[in-house]
Design an enzyme around this catalytic site. Structure first.
Site, PDB file in Angstrom:
ATOM      1  N   ASP A 128       0.857  -1.180   0.000  1.00 57.43           N
ATOM      2  CA  ASP A 128       0.000   0.000   0.000  1.00 57.43           C
ATOM      3  C   ASP A 128       0.900   1.238   0.000  1.00 57.43           C
ATOM      4  O   ASP A 128       2.096   1.157   0.301  1.00 57.43           O
ATOM      5  CB  ASP A 128      -0.896  -0.040   1.239  1.00 57.43           C
ATOM      6  N   ASP A 397      -5.141   6.021  -4.502  1.00 54.20           N
ATOM      7  CA  ASP A 397      -4.879   7.409  -4.876  1.00 54.20           C
ATOM      8  C   ASP A 397      -4.982   7.617  -6.383  1.00 54.20           C
ATOM      9  O   ASP A 397      -4.963   6.668  -7.180  1.00 54.20           O
ATOM     10  CB  ASP A 397      -3.493   7.832  -4.397  1.00 54.20           C
TER      11      ASP A 397
END
Length: 918
Positions: A128, A397
């Site tokens: 991540d 994102d």
């Protein structure tokens, strides 16, 4: 391990069947020599005359006699030793001081001991971004409102007229109405709670600076703190109203509904009413989730600003509002209440209700917050790549933000050929794009050293997984780095499952810090949790947890490597020593007329695995270090030598068994030859018996298998030396005691009475034991010598090997600071009159330098010259300079401090390091 066990069980049963078949055939012959042997049971000598039922009974009994006789080839005690070894190994993992984070006071945690060796087999690492590669410490930096970009500097906002050039900064005298509206929306649209920094109550504290916010989302906390700095202060809920101070004026808002954030919608909203009865829907979220619902606003302008924010590595949010009439509010209120109170399909109804309400939005602007990289991220990513581990970054994102962070973290490099699989509309388009990218990788494959990096977004991933998963996997396997952006938690787990479905069955690991990473962590073979700022969900569901991403380097390259090496040797050693002992028993059956007579006393069989050989291998499994920690950390390529279960390969399995057979041949036939009739080993001329032969064979066997383990051991310390000493002492002392007394409850020891003393009293036997032990171990000594010679040459050449980092960085920094965006591969530090090369801490050159802290740095390469002093917002002591180092070009760097200069140069494939003082 279980595969080996199946092989041995099959071998045991096969031997018993074959041997029993040969025995029956021999006993059935009319003139069988066995029929004339007086010590063969009568029922066996007259086997061919027995009724069929008795023949079957005899065959069955003999079959199980052979199975019982040779069942010691199955190392049952190995499973107990393995569990203990793993348990103690996990304790040492938690005790590693290098994986303790002082800032958070958190040591490493091992939630399981069953996967220790899997840490040494990782081929794919899924990481991540937020909170894993970065600090998850958000700071408001920019916003876009009314066509302008505002940048925070200190506690002031500057309006930036030209975003691209960075020129024409003007300080606004007051906050514009658009800015105030944006900050009011941010101060209301959240789920944060308020605390008080002072000891007293937080109820409507007159000093706005006393408010501190706590939220499950670091972005919300950063935005609320930014609002507070600019005069829009959220003061909590009082009397059922959310209280705000807007530029000194107190306002109250009734929060009617909160439409919570979820990973599918990628947005959250609140419906509020002000003092005048105006009802508004306030919404914030990802641009992909907001723009499609906007009916009014400068979408193109805001999208341009968002893309520029993302290229700077900033996290973006889009803010929108909607004015609701009383009738609309009543309709939405009814829809939301019905969904919230539903007892069936509640989540589905809520999702539909949210979809109805969050529509016809008016675009207000966008925000950008910064989340800096953790220390040591680039160094760790480079080390993992050199170790042969493919690192995939999976994040929710925006693409531009994720790409920027990938470059900053060293996950991507400018020398890589970046492939993009994004913004695909249909499954057919996605399939065509994948085939095109595959063709591109095939064409560029002819370029030596060309590496590829793939960027894929969530929507394209969904389309690719529907009908092109095999081709997508083939494309990903050709890439050195993969970045997946705009992914939901479910998609993170699906991408892990895709890699696990490969025919090679690679070992995967996932590392994350938040609840949205749990599904990915659980899907992977090894789950790694970061104990960061985003709760403990990932750490709670992981197999191993630690506080910093940089600790991953030691967890895999050191602990994983050592865990795997220890367990691999332990498993093969257990099978080896049992084969060496049981094989001698099998040879003896040829000399005992297949009578199932045992060569060894039951005493030897009982304690061989329990006392004589158990402790050394247990200590080996816990303390062995075949390579030093510094060597494993500084040379990640060593990790490649153990991946793919190489130490437990069929060849290594065969090698250990061939050595076991050789040792058993020397044990048995060497002793049998030495004890030929007429060659009395005793001073009194007495001949030997079967117990004497078994005692000598067992003595040589115990000595040989233990010394064999010594030859496999590289870390001889007090624990290992004590274990070997106790093992040898246990054999000689216990056997001496056992053969000195009559143990009426242990009948097998009666035949041993006095035998061991007679053996020890014969110089002939002592010479025989030493000779057979040395002869048996001669191949092992040769193997150890060759292995040590090879490793020694590797250690001599390791500093001169060019590993061809396609994008490494030279960083020159003072001793008090470390780079946060681009951690160094090599660091030179001015430290109390010393210049230290951090990559070679054992070689410190001390020189007296000027106490001045200010300096100027310059870096030059064949194609460009870069000079730097202090970066923006840094003091001169914080100055640092970064240089992309190309493997094929000459590069040099210098740093001056007063009249002293340190330099670095690199030419072609050779790396020359020197410190020069002028």
């Amino acid at each position: 391990m279980n595969r080996f066990l199946v092989v041995y069980v099959f071998a045991l049963l096969s031997f018993a069947i074959i041997w029993e078949s040969v025995t029956v055939w021999l006993y059935s012959q009319p003139d069988s020599v066995f029929a004339k042997m007086w010590y063969i049971p009568e029922i066996c000598r007259n086997f061919r005359f027995l009724p069929f039922q008795k023949q079957v009974k005899t065959i069955t009994e003999d079959f199980f006699s052979f199975v019982i006789l040779c069942n010691y080839i199955i190392p049952i005690s190995m499973y107990v030793t393995v569990e203990l070894q793993k348990f103690f190994g996990s304790m040492f993992f938690e005790w590693d001081i290098d994986m303790y984070d002082e800032r958070s006071d958190k040591p490493a945690k091992a939630k399981t001991s069953d996967l220790n060796e899997e840490l040494g087999q990782v081929e794919y690492l899924f990481a991540d971004k937020t909170g894993t590669l970065t600090e998850n410490d958000m700071q408001f930096r920019m916003c876009s409102v009314g066509g302008n970009v505002y940048r925070q500097t200190g506690n002031h906002l500057f309006v930036k007229r030209d975003l691209l050039s960075g020129a024409d900064l003007i300080v606004p005298s007051t906050l514009t109405s658009e800015l105030v509206e944006l900050f009011v929306v941010l101060a209301l649209c959240h789920t944060a709670r308020i605390d008080c920094r002072s000891v007293g109550s937080c109820d409507l504290n007159p000093d706005d600076r006393h408010y501190e916010y706590q939220s499950c989302s670091p972005d919300e906390k950063a935005l609320l703190e930014a609002c507070q700095r600019f005069g829009i202060v959220y003061r909590g809920v009082h009397g059922g109203f959310a209280v705000l101070t807007v530029l000194g004026q107190q306002r109250r808002f009734a929060v009617n509904h909160i439409l919570c954030f979820d990973s599918h919608r990628k947005r959250m909203s609140v419906i509020v009413s002000d003092e005048n009865g105006n009802i508004r829907l306030l919404c914030k979220g990802a641009e992909t989730a907001i723009f499609e619902r906007v009916v009014k606003g400068e979408i193109e302008m805001v999208e341009t600003h968002i893309n520029e924010f993302a290229k700077k590595g900033l996290r973006t949010l889009v803010v929108a509002t909607r004015q609701l009439s009383q009738e609309e509010f009543l309709d939405y209120d009814s829809i939301l209440n019905d969904a919230k109170t539903s007892l069936e399909n509640r989540e589905e109804k809520l999702s539909k209700a949210y979809d109805i309400v969050e529509d016809k939005l008016v675009l207000l602007g966008a925000t950008a917050v910064e989340d800096r990289l953790q220390d040591g991220v680039m160094e760790t990513v480079h080390a993992l790549r050199e170790a042969g581990i493919k690192v995939w970054v999976v994040t929710g994102d925006k693409e531009e933000t994720a790409v920027n962070v990938s470059y900053s973290a060293g996950h991507f490099s400018h020398e890589m050929n970046t492939l993009s699989l994004t913004k695909q509309g249909t499954s057919a388009d996605c399939g065509t794009a994948i085939e095109s990218l595959l063709s591109e990788t095939e064409k560029s494959g002819e370029v030596k050293g060309q590496a590829h990096a793939l960027v894929i977004d969530g929507k394209s991933l969904t389309l690719a997984l529907e009908g092109h998963s095999d081709r997508l996997l083939a494309l990903c396997k050709r890439c050195a780095a993969v970045l997946c952006c705009r992914l939901t938690p479910l998609q993170k787990s699906l991408i892990v499952r895709l890699v696990k479905s490969d025919i090679s069955r690679p070992t995967t690991a996932s590392v994350g810090d938040g609840a949205n990473d749990v599904s990915m962590i659980q899907e992977s073979d090894v789950g790694l949790g970061i104990m960061g700022r985003e709760g403990r969900q990932a750490a709670r569901y992981s197999d191993y947890a630690f506080a910093r991403f940089s600790f991953l380097r030691k967890a895999l390259l050191v602990h994983g490597h050592l865990f795997y090496h220890r367990i691999a040797v332990l498993v093969q050693y257990f099978f080896y020593k049992n084969v060496a002992m049981v094989a001698a028993q099998i040879y003896f059956t040829f000399f005992s007329a297949a009578s199932a007579q045992t060569l060894f006393s039951g005493y030897y069989l009982m304690f061989f695995n329990l006392f004589f050989t158990a402790l050394p291998i247990m200590v080996f499994g816990v303390f062995e270090k075949h390579r030093s920690i510094s060597q494993l950390m500084n040379d990640p390529s060593l990790y490649r030598g153990i991946r793919g279960n190489q130490m437990l390969s069929n060849w290594n399995f065969l090698r250990w068994n061939l050595l076991a057979i050789w040792h058993s041949l020397v044990f048995f036939f060497g002793a049998l030859f030495a004890f030929q009739p007429g060659n009395s080993p005793f001073n009194n001329g007495l001949d030997y018996g079967i117990d004497d032969l078994g005692t000598v064979v067992m003595t040589v066997c115990v000595l040989t298998v233990n010394i064999k383990l010594i030859l496999e051991t590289y870390n001889i310390n007090g624990m290992t030396a004590g274990a070997f000493f106790l093992s040898f002492a246990a054999y000689f002392v216990m056997t001496l005691v056992c053969s000195s007394l009559f143990w009426t409850f242990f009948s097998d020891t009666v035949d041993l009475h006095g035998s061991f003393q007679m053996m020890l009293g014969s110089a002939y036997v002592w010479f025989l034991i030493i000779l057979l032990t040395f002869t048996a171990l001669l191949p092992d000594i040769v193997i150890r010598t060759i292995r040590d010679t090879t490793n020694f040459r590797h250690r001599l050449n390791i500093d001169d090997v060019n590993h061809n980092h396609v994008n490494s960085y030279l960083s020159i920094v003072p001793d008090r600071h470390h780079p946060t965006v681009r951690p160094p591969v090599r660091t030179w530090t001015f430290n109390n009159g010393a210049v230290v090369d951090s990559s070679s801490p054992d070689s410190v050159q001390r020189m007296t330098i000027s106490p001045r802290r200010d300096f100027a740095g310059s870096v030059s390469s064949r194609s460009r010259l870069i000079s730097t002093s202090s970066a923006e917002g840094e003091s001169p002591a914080d100055s640092k300079v970064y240089l992309p180092l190309m493997a094929s070009q000459r590069t040099s760097a210098s740093l001056s401090c007063g009249s002293y200069t340190t330099s670095f140069s690199r030419s072609g494939s050779c790396s020359t390091r020197r410190l020069r003082f002028d």
